[in-house]
Each structure stands twice: as structure tokens, then as C-alpha cells.
Scaffold this motif. Structure first.
Motif, PDB file in Angstrom:
ATOM      1  N   VAL A 134      23.301 -50.042 -11.667  1.00 16.77           N
ATOM      2  CA  VAL A 134      23.747 -48.689 -11.342  1.00 16.77           C
ATOM      3  C   VAL A 134      22.538 -47.765 -11.428  1.00 16.77           C
ATOM      4  N   ASP A 135      21.995 -47.413 -10.287  1.00 13.67           N
ATOM      5  CA  ASP A 135      20.878 -46.470 -10.255  1.00 13.67           C
ATOM      6  C   ASP A 135      21.427 -45.050 -10.384  1.00 13.67           C
ATOM      7  N   GLU A 136      20.714 -44.209 -11.125  1.00 18.07           N
ATOM      8  CA  GLU A 136      21.147 -42.828 -11.373  1.00 18.07           C
ATOM      9  C   GLU A 136      22.555 -42.808 -11.975  1.00 18.07           C
ATOM     10  N   VAL A 137      22.729 -43.585 -13.040  1.00 16.35           N
ATOM     11  CA  VAL A 137      24.059 -43.700 -13.646  1.00 16.35           C
ATOM     12  C   VAL A 137      24.543 -42.361 -14.187  1.00 16.35           C
ATOM     13  N   ASN A 138      23.618 -41.468 -14.529  1.00 16.29           N
ATOM     14  CA  ASN A 138      24.022 -40.156 -15.047  1.00 16.29           C
ATOM     15  C   ASN A 138      24.626 -39.272 -13.960  1.00 16.29           C
ATOM     16  N   LEU A 139      24.425 -39.618 -12.688  1.00 13.04           N
ATOM     17  CA  LEU A 139      25.004 -38.852 -11.588  1.00 13.04           C
ATOM     18  C   LEU A 139      26.316 -39.453 -11.100  1.00 13.04           C
ATOM     19  N   LEU A 140      26.695 -40.600 -11.644  1.00 12.04           N
ATOM     20  CA  LEU A 140      27.945 -41.239 -11.260  1.00 12.04           C
ATOM     21  C   LEU A 140      29.110 -40.479 -11.879  1.00 12.04           C
ATOM     22  N   HIS A 141      30.222 -40.433 -11.166  1.00 15.70           N
ATOM     23  CA  HIS A 141      31.390 -39.741 -11.689  1.00 15.70           C
ATOM     24  C   HIS A 141      31.809 -40.358 -13.021  1.00 15.70           C
TER      25      HIS A 141
ATOM     26  N   ILE B 262      25.470 -58.461 -25.427  1.00 16.22           N
ATOM     27  CA  ILE B 262      24.797 -57.289 -26.001  1.00 16.22           C
ATOM     28  C   ILE B 262      25.370 -56.007 -25.413  1.00 16.22           C
ATOM     29  N   GLY B 263      25.741 -56.030 -24.136  1.00 18.87           N
ATOM     30  CA  GLY B 263      26.420 -54.869 -23.565  1.00 18.87           C
ATOM     31  C   GLY B 263      25.623 -54.076 -22.572  1.00 18.87           C
ATOM     32  N   GLY B 264      24.518 -54.617 -22.084  1.00 23.71           N
ATOM     33  CA  GLY B 264      23.791 -53.931 -21.020  1.00 23.71           C
ATOM     34  C   GLY B 264      22.630 -53.105 -21.529  1.00 23.71           C
ATOM     35  N   VAL B 265      21.846 -52.606 -20.569  1.00 28.10           N
ATOM     36  CA  VAL B 265      20.627 -51.852 -20.870  1.00 28.10           C
ATOM     37  C   VAL B 265      20.652 -50.546 -20.090  1.00 28.10           C
ATOM     38  N   LEU B 266      20.350 -49.455 -20.766  1.00 21.93           N
ATOM     39  CA  LEU B 266      20.175 -48.159 -20.120  1.00 21.93           C
ATOM     40  C   LEU B 266      18.684 -47.844 -20.106  1.00 21.93           C
ATOM     41  N   VAL B 267      18.153 -47.613 -18.906  1.00 26.78           N
ATOM     42  CA  VAL B 267      16.730 -47.343 -18.740  1.00 26.78           C
ATOM     43  C   VAL B 267      16.562 -45.865 -18.429  1.00 26.78           C
ATOM     44  N   ARG B 268      15.945 -45.142 -19.336  1.00 29.82           N
ATOM     45  CA  ARG B 268      15.690 -43.717 -19.170  1.00 29.82           C
ATOM     46  C   ARG B 268      14.226 -43.517 -18.829  1.00 29.82           C
ATOM     47  N   GLY B 269      13.940 -42.628 -17.891  1.00 31.12           N
ATOM     48  CA  GLY B 269      12.541 -42.373 -17.601  1.00 31.12           C
ATOM     49  C   GLY B 269      12.351 -41.471 -16.407  1.00 31.12           C
ATOM     50  N   GLU B 270      11.144 -40.985 -16.293  1.00 26.01           N
ATOM     51  CA  GLU B 270      10.797 -40.089 -15.203  1.00 26.01           C
ATOM     52  C   GLU B 270      10.774 -40.859 -13.889  1.00 26.01           C
ATOM     53  N   LYS B 271      10.763 -40.130 -12.798  1.00 26.35           N
ATOM     54  CA  LYS B 271      10.758 -40.755 -11.479  1.00 26.35           C
ATOM     55  C   LYS B 271       9.442 -41.489 -11.246  1.00 26.35           C
ATOM     56  N   GLY B 272       9.522 -42.551 -10.425  1.00 23.05           N
ATOM     57  CA  GLY B 272       8.327 -43.287 -10.050  1.00 23.05           C
ATOM     58  C   GLY B 272       7.754 -44.175 -11.122  1.00 23.05           C
TER      59      GLY B 272
ATOM     60  N   LEU C  90      25.922 -58.651 -16.382  1.00  9.56           N
ATOM     61  CA  LEU C  90      24.843 -57.978 -17.088  1.00  9.56           C
ATOM     62  C   LEU C  90      24.720 -56.582 -16.486  1.00  9.56           C
ATOM     63  N   LEU C  91      25.033 -55.569 -17.277  1.00  5.75           N
ATOM     64  CA  LEU C  91      25.045 -54.192 -16.794  1.00  5.75           C
ATOM     65  C   LEU C  91      23.697 -53.534 -17.067  1.00  5.75           C
ATOM     66  N   VAL C  92      23.096 -52.974 -16.024  1.00  6.70           N
ATOM     67  CA  VAL C  92      21.844 -52.241 -16.171  1.00  6.70           C
ATOM     68  C   VAL C  92      21.997 -50.901 -15.462  1.00  6.70           C
ATOM     69  N   GLY C  93      21.744 -49.823 -16.180  1.00  5.46           N
ATOM     70  CA  GLY C  93      21.782 -48.488 -15.597  1.00  5.46           C
ATOM     71  C   GLY C  93      20.431 -47.815 -15.746  1.00  5.46           C
ATOM     72  N   THR C  94      20.028 -47.077 -14.737  1.00  5.50           N
ATOM     73  CA  THR C  94      18.790 -46.304 -14.821  1.00  5.50           C
ATOM     74  C   THR C  94      19.118 -44.834 -14.616  1.00  5.50           C
ATOM     75  N   MET C  95      18.310 -43.966 -15.190  1.00  2.00           N
ATOM     76  CA  MET C  95      18.554 -42.538 -15.064  1.00  2.00           C
ATOM     77  C   MET C  95      17.274 -41.764 -15.325  1.00  2.00           C
ATOM     78  N   ASN C  96      17.198 -40.598 -14.710  1.00  2.20           N
ATOM     79  CA  ASN C  96      16.131 -39.633 -14.972  1.00  2.20           C
ATOM     80  C   ASN C  96      16.742 -38.501 -15.782  1.00  2.20           C
ATOM     81  N   PRO C  97      16.375 -38.332 -17.065  1.00  2.00           N
ATOM     82  CA  PRO C  97      17.000 -37.306 -17.900  1.00  2.00           C
ATOM     83  C   PRO C  97      16.884 -35.897 -17.340  1.00  2.00           C
ATOM     84  N   GLU C  98      15.881 -35.649 -16.481  1.00  2.00           N
ATOM     85  CA  GLU C  98      15.729 -34.314 -15.901  1.00  2.00           C
ATOM     86  C   GLU C  98      16.917 -33.957 -15.022  1.00  2.00           C
TER      87      GLU C  98
END
Length: 704
Positions: free
Chosen positions: A148-155, A29-39, A187-195
């Protein structure tokens, strides 16, 4: 080692759990991106997933975790003895194979390229003629989970590398003429906080599924979350033991679904339904169609069905399409449930009547994961999308609904056209936000010199991944091969060289000095006074700033927004990687009142001073958008002189700036030019910000 929080013990987040389970059933399937607020337990639930995955058999002493049944023929630790792994030699196979749990490998935000893909011992390669390779995290994650936690902050270049590996199932290392390739299926899983900033649309599309999570507002649900968490902290092992049976049931169901997946049929009618839904949502390319098809098959296997039906396609579309609908970088990701229902109805109406029996498995099938229906306490996708309340929490009236006391637009040519309010302490007369003019491709504004900031695409900078500009014995990134050879070559006879290998000494090693691009802090200081408030004029200004913000998004900058009107300035948005937040604030920007230009500059200086302490390597760029008509003094002095002195202070701080001249009309006072001279900055007319109107790429900021 403390027991992980059990996957089954997580309260709510049903869509997230379903997405993770389906990806565990079908890693393609290609992994899951989890978007959401902190906590919101994003990391907790991902870490709990690894314990549910079936264990894997690996070739003993293979650092790349090769499958004994199908060893990688190109494995750097190979060739493996396939005859020893064959079923006919049980004793040899038992000695050559070991079993271990599926690994959870975490990629930290500060990881380097060497840590991700592995590194080469080039000194051994040169002296011994061997390919000495140290595997990286991609090899460790093979046949497991890469988190990959905070994937949006990764280079960005690291995100590209891991997404390429996830898509191809292989990792490639090409460095200094040495090539290594190994299997990397995970299995690729990334999490990020859109803020904290968005991923680029190209990278978003590479994730198979996306889920938005939010904390439940239901008191009973929140109470249960607290109760379970406190119980876990008091006795982690005992708490995990209490949920072991539920986790084991899920693990067994994953293994059963994996075995059944190959036998799941995908009828032509459902293929047409998938294509119809993806076409209705106007997604780019064909990746979405393939992901929906794979997810639908995984969902059918998960619920024990022999063939894909409409319910599987609906679930798959809800998980695979939200992040692929963004037509513009500042569009909100998400899926309109009514639009999805309509697309499914339209697809159903186009189906031949004979196909209905082939696409329905029966009403009593349960497509939901254990733990609750998809619309549980957190709602679909972890909570319903809430409308943006605006920068002030929802108090702004709709565009076109002018509050009482709003001054009419004034004519051109006066020194203070359209300004209202006075020094009597009353609030300025507001005008509703202007509708921004159409955006355009902005010209490049860059900071002079060479920096060392975060990777980006704006200004020149020393980096670890850019082009090699020279060699050095002191600083650099990676080995400079030619420089090392040139340093060692004159000494080979004195060192008694024999054979083909070079005789190297530590003093011979040269490092590669690389130059790339960095992201900057772009601070917008926007004049929102009455002299800027003429509707047509502010519309053009808003459109231009939106264009510059889009450019900042593409160049991976941090942005901030200072506005000034009435009697003072305010920080509408502190510096943040979330360019989307700046866009939201700008779209709600209200205008009117006098022009406290000096206070706007001093406020910008304060923001930059604080940010320099927080992030000293990120160089700032001040973009001042004004007509230059200062009318409010700092301490009873001359407003124009105060603004000039404030600009000189910024110049003395070494702040690179550009003044966007918004002055118009028949009478032009040239105030922006004088202000630009005080800042040591160029003055650019509003219409000159468009790249289409400038020949070539313009470096608009010159050294102070």
C-alpha cells in the motif's frame, strides 16, 4: 515485462531491509510501515522483496490461492477434494496442484471497498439463489505481499479493513444479507511521507514494525545510488542478472529461516526482558510485547541461532516500539537509543544470575542482514533524527529570549494594548513564542449543508460507506435491496414469474444513497499583532488553536495557517493534510506589531480561491482568531471598514466561517461581532471552544 530493481542492489537503508526480511521470515509480525521523505527508494525496495519470497503451491483453479496441504474449509471455491490432494494419490495431486511465484499486489490510493474485499453479484443471488462472489485484492494477495503506497492517504475505513484482515488472516464480506469469508494471509507493507499527513495512532499500532528512511548525506553513498540507478535504466535485464546471485542467496536464507523458525526457543528470561523493555517505554496494550517477541524469534532464526538472546530483543525493540510511543497525536514518533540502552540495562540487572548463560548465543554471531551493519551510511533507522528547525529554517530564538526592541506587555482596556511599531516601515517588535495553554477537547465546528468531499469526520456528506438515507435510480453507491424488491414486486405476474426467484429488469435496480461525514479544509487565520501579544492571552489563544488542530487531525481535515501582524499577512502554511506541520508552525509563532486585519482576510480569500481550483469538492471552513482591532488599512482607507469589506467578499464567495473572539479586558468594543456579521458567521468566545463547557455537540457554523 521490465525486470524489477533487485532487492540486493539497493544502497543503504539497512534497517528497512532487515525489517522486511524479518517479516518475510515470520509474517505473523504484522507488516512493516515505511516512513520517509519522497525519493528514498521506499517503493523500489518493497517491490524487490517479492522476488525473494519462496514460490507457493496452490489448488488449481482456486481463485483464493488455497494451500493444497491445508485447504481452507470455508473457501468460497471449495470444498476442495482433499482426497485428490493427498500424498497417496500422486497423479491426482499433481493434476490438482500448481506452483506459482509469491504475488506482489499493490493497493492504489483511489481503491474502493469493493476492489479491496471483493464484490457480490446480488442480481444473480436474488434470481438464481447462488452466492456469486468476485474476489478482491485481499484474495489476490493471499500468501504473498500486499503493498500500500501512500497508506496515510488511503481512506480510514479501507485501512481498517486491510489491517483487520492482516491481523486475523481472513477477509469477511457482509453485504445485503450475503456473507462470504476467505483466507487472506499476506505480508503487509505500507509506505508514507509524513509531510502529507499522519496515520491515526490506532492504525499505527496495528503495523508490526516501522522504519524511518532518509536520503544519505554521504557523497560516496549518493554517488553509488546514481551509478546503480543509471545502469539499471540503461539495461534492466542485464542489471538484474548481475544481482541475481545475491538475490538468490537472500531468498535461500529466507526459506532456511522460515524452516528453522518453529524450532527457535524463547527462554523465560528473554520473555521477562521483552516485558521489561515494553513496560519501560509505557506502550499501550500488549500488542507491542507480542510483536517484539515474534520479531526477536524471527531475528534469531535469521542469524541461525537456536534461541532468542538479548541482541535479538534489542533489534526487535528498535523496530517495533518507535511508532507506539506517541502519547499525543502530535508527538514525534521515534525511539531514544539511550533510553533503549537503559531499559536493556535495567532488565539485565533484574535477571537471575543463572539466566545469563541461557540468553547469550556468543559474541561472534552476526545479527545484521547482508549489505552492511545497522548503523551504515544512512545511520540507524535510515538516518538520525534531526531537530525541527522551525518554520524559518532555524532562526527563531529559544522561548524566553526576547530580541531587542521587544515591547513590554501593556495594561488592559486601551484600544490598542501592547501594539508596537508604526507606519515608518520598520519591522514590528517581536515577542518570543508564548507557551501554549493546556489543550482541551474542542467543540464541533462544521460546514452547513451536505458536501461530497473526501471521507472524514467533520461535516455531513454523501459517501460510499455511510448510512443509507434513501434509494435512487440515478446516483448512489451499491444496491438498495429493499428499493429494488419494491420496484420489481408489482410486475411479477405480468412478467410470468415461475418458482421462487424474482424476475428482474434493469429498470428495477435501485441504488443506495448514503450519507456519512467528510473532511474539510480548515484554514486558520490567526491575529499575531501586538494587541494579541500579552503573554497570558497569547498562551490561551495558542492552546485553543492547538486544540482545534487536534480536532482537525482526528476529523481527517486538511489545514492551512495564515498569520497577520505588522503591515501584512503571510501564509505560514499552505493547505496540507499534515496537521503536524501546522502545529510546528504555530508553536514557533511570533507576535508583535500592528493589526493588518483586512490583509489577513484577503490573504485567506486568495488561499481558498486557489485551493478551490485544486480540490473543488473539499469545502472550506475559515476559523478567524482575532480581537477584531484593525489598525492597518489596505490602501489608505479606514482599517475597520476595509476589514468589513474583506469579510463581505468572503461571505459572497460562500465561505463558511467562525470568528473566535479574543477580546478581553474591562473595555470591550465588540469588533469581533461586527466582523462576524460581515462574514455571515457566528462569533464564539475563546472560552466557548471547549466541548466540556458546551452542553451537547454544538454546530457552530450556520448557513450564510
Amino acid at each position: 515485462m521490465t525486470a524489477r530493481y533487485p532487492f540486493s542492489a539497493v544502497v543503504g537503508h539497512d534497517d528497512l531491509r532487515l525489517a522486511l526480511l524479518l517479516t518475510a521470515v515470520h509474517p505473523g509480525i504484522g507488516g512493516v510501515l515505511v516512513r520517509g521523505e519522497k525519493g528514498t527508494a521506499k517503493s523500489t525496495i518493497v517491490r524487490g522483496l517479492a522476488a525473494l519470497l519462496p514460490g507457493v503451491a496452490v489448488v488449481r483453479r482456486c481463485r483464493f490461492g488455497c494451500d493444497p496441504a491445508r485447504p481452507d474449509p470455508a473457501c468460497p471455491d471449495g470444498p476442495h477434494a482433499e482426497d485428490a490432494l493427498a500424498d497417496g494419490d500422486a497423479a491426482a495431486a499433481a493434476d490438482a496442484v500448481e506452483r506459482r511465484p509469491a504475488r506482489l499486489v499493490e493497493l492504489p490510493v483511489g481503491a474502493t471497498e469493493d476492489r479491496l474485499v471483493g464484490s457480490l453479484d446480488l442480481e444473480r443471488a436474488l434470481t438464481e439463489g447462488v452466492r456469486a462472489y468476485q474476489p478482491g485484492l485481499l484474495a489476490a494477495a493471499h500468501r504473498g505481499v500486499l503493498y500500500v503506497d501512500e497508506v496515510n492517504l488511503l481512506h480510514d475505513h479501507l485501512v481498517d479493513l486491510l489491517l483487520d484482515a492482516a491481523a486475523m488472516g481472513r477477509a469477511h464480506v457482509e453485504r445485503e444479507g450475503v456473507s462470504v469469508s476467505h483466507a487472506a494471509s499476506f505480508l503487509l507493507v505500507g509506505t508514507m511521507n509524513p509531510e502529507e499527513g499522519e496515520l491515526r495512532p490506532q492504525l499505527l499500532d496495528r503495523f508490526g514494525l516501522t522504519v524511518h528512511v532518509a536520503a544519505s548525506r554521504d557523497v560516496a553513498t549518493r554517488t553509488e545510488v546514481i551509478r546503480r540507478r543509471l545502469a539499471y535504466e540503461a539495461d534492466p535485464e542485464g542489471f538484474a542478472a548481475g544481482w541475481a546471485e545475491a538475490d538468490a542467496e537472500l531468498a535461500g536464507r529466507i526459506a532456511a529461516a522460515r524452516r528453522a523458525l518453529a524450532a527457535v526457543a524463547l527462554p523465560d528470561a528473554e520473555l521477562r526482558r521483552i516485558a521489561s523493555v515494553c513496560s519501560a517505554f509505557e506502550v499501550d496494550g500488549m500488542r507491542a510485547d507480542l510483536v517484539v517477541a515474534r520479531t526477536a524469534m524471527a531475528h534469531a532464526a535469521w542469524r541461525g541461532a537456536d534461541a532468542v538472546s538479548e541482541v535479538d530483543v534489542e533489534v526487535a525493540a528498535r523496530l517495533a516500539l518507535p511508532h507506539r510511543r506517541r502519547r499525543d497525536p502530535f508527538d514525534e514518533p521515534g525511539l531514544d537509543e539511550e533510553q533503549l540502552s537503559q531499559a536493556l540495562r535495567d532488565a539485565r540487572s533484574e535477571m537471575p544470575e543463572t539466566s545469563e548463560a541461557d540468553t547469550v548465543d556468543g559474541p561472534d554471531e552476526d545479527p545484521e542482514p547482508p549489505g552492511g551493519p545497522d548503523d551504515g551510511p544512512d545511520g540507524p533507522d535510515g538516518g538520525p533524527d534531526q531537530p525541527d528547525p522551525g518554520p524559518d529554517g532555524g532562526g527563531a530564538p529559544e522561548p524566553g529570549q526576547a530580541p531587542e526592541g521587544s515591547a513590554p506587555d501593556s495594561g488592559k482596556g486601551s484600544a490598542e494594548p501592547g501594539e508596537s511599531g508604526s507606519d515608518n516601515g520598520r519591522a514590528p517588535a517581536d515577542r518570543p513564542p508564548a507557551v501554549p495553554a493546556p489543550a482541551f477537547r474542542a467543540r464541533l465546528l462544521e460546514v452547513p449543508g451536505v458536501g461530497e468531499g473526501a471521507p472524514g469526520r467533520r461535516s455531513r456528506a454523501r459517501s460510499r460507506t455511510g448510512r443509507v438515507v434513501r434509494s435512487s435510480t440515478v446516483d448512489g453507491s451499491g444496491l438498495h435491496l429493499v428499493g429494488t424488491l419494491a420496484a420489481a414486486a408489482p410486475h411479477q405476474a405480468a412478467r410470468g414469474r415461475r418458482g421462487s426467484g424474482l424476475v428482474l429488469r434493469p429498470a428495477d435496480l435501485r441504488l443506495a444513497v448514503r450519507e456519512g461525514r467528510e473532511g474539510n479544509l480548515v484554514l486558520f487565520a490567526v491575529d499575531a499583532s501586538g494587541s494579541m501579544a500579552a503573554r497570558q492571552r497569547m498562551s490561551a489563544v495558542s492552546g485553543a488553536v492547538l486544540s482545534l488542530l487536534r480536532d482537525a487531525y482526528q476529523r481527517r481535515d486538511k489545514v492551512g495557517l495564515v498569520t497577520f501582524r505588522g503591515r501584512s499577512a503571510e501564509v505560514a502554511l499552505p493547505p496540507t493534510p499534515s496537521v503536524d506541520a501546522a502545529v510546528a508552525r504555530l508553536r514557533h509563532l511570533r507576535t508583535g506589531g500592528r493589526t493588518p486585519l483586512a490583509d489577513g482576510l484577503l490573504t485567506a480569500r486568495k488561499v481558498l480561491t486557489i485551493e478551490r481550483l485544486r480540490d473543488p469538492r473539499r469545502r472550506p471552513l475559515l476559523v478567524l482568531v482575532t480581537d477584531g482591532r484593525a489598525t492597518v488599512p489596505v490602501a489608505g482607507g479606514d482599517p475597520v471598514a476595509d476589514a468589513t469589506r474583506a469579510g463581505a467578499l468572503l461571505a459572497a464567495d460562500g465561505v463558511a466561517a467562525v470568528v473566535v473572539d479574543c477580546e478581553n479586558g474591562h473595555v470591550r468594543l465588540g469588533m469581533p461581532d461586527r466582523l462576524a456579521a460581515a462574514l455571515g458567521a457566528p462569533c464564539v468566545r475563546l472560552e466557548q471552544l471547549s466541548a466540556e463547557q458546551v452542553a451537547g455537540v454544538v454546530r457552530a457554523v450556520r448557513a450564510a
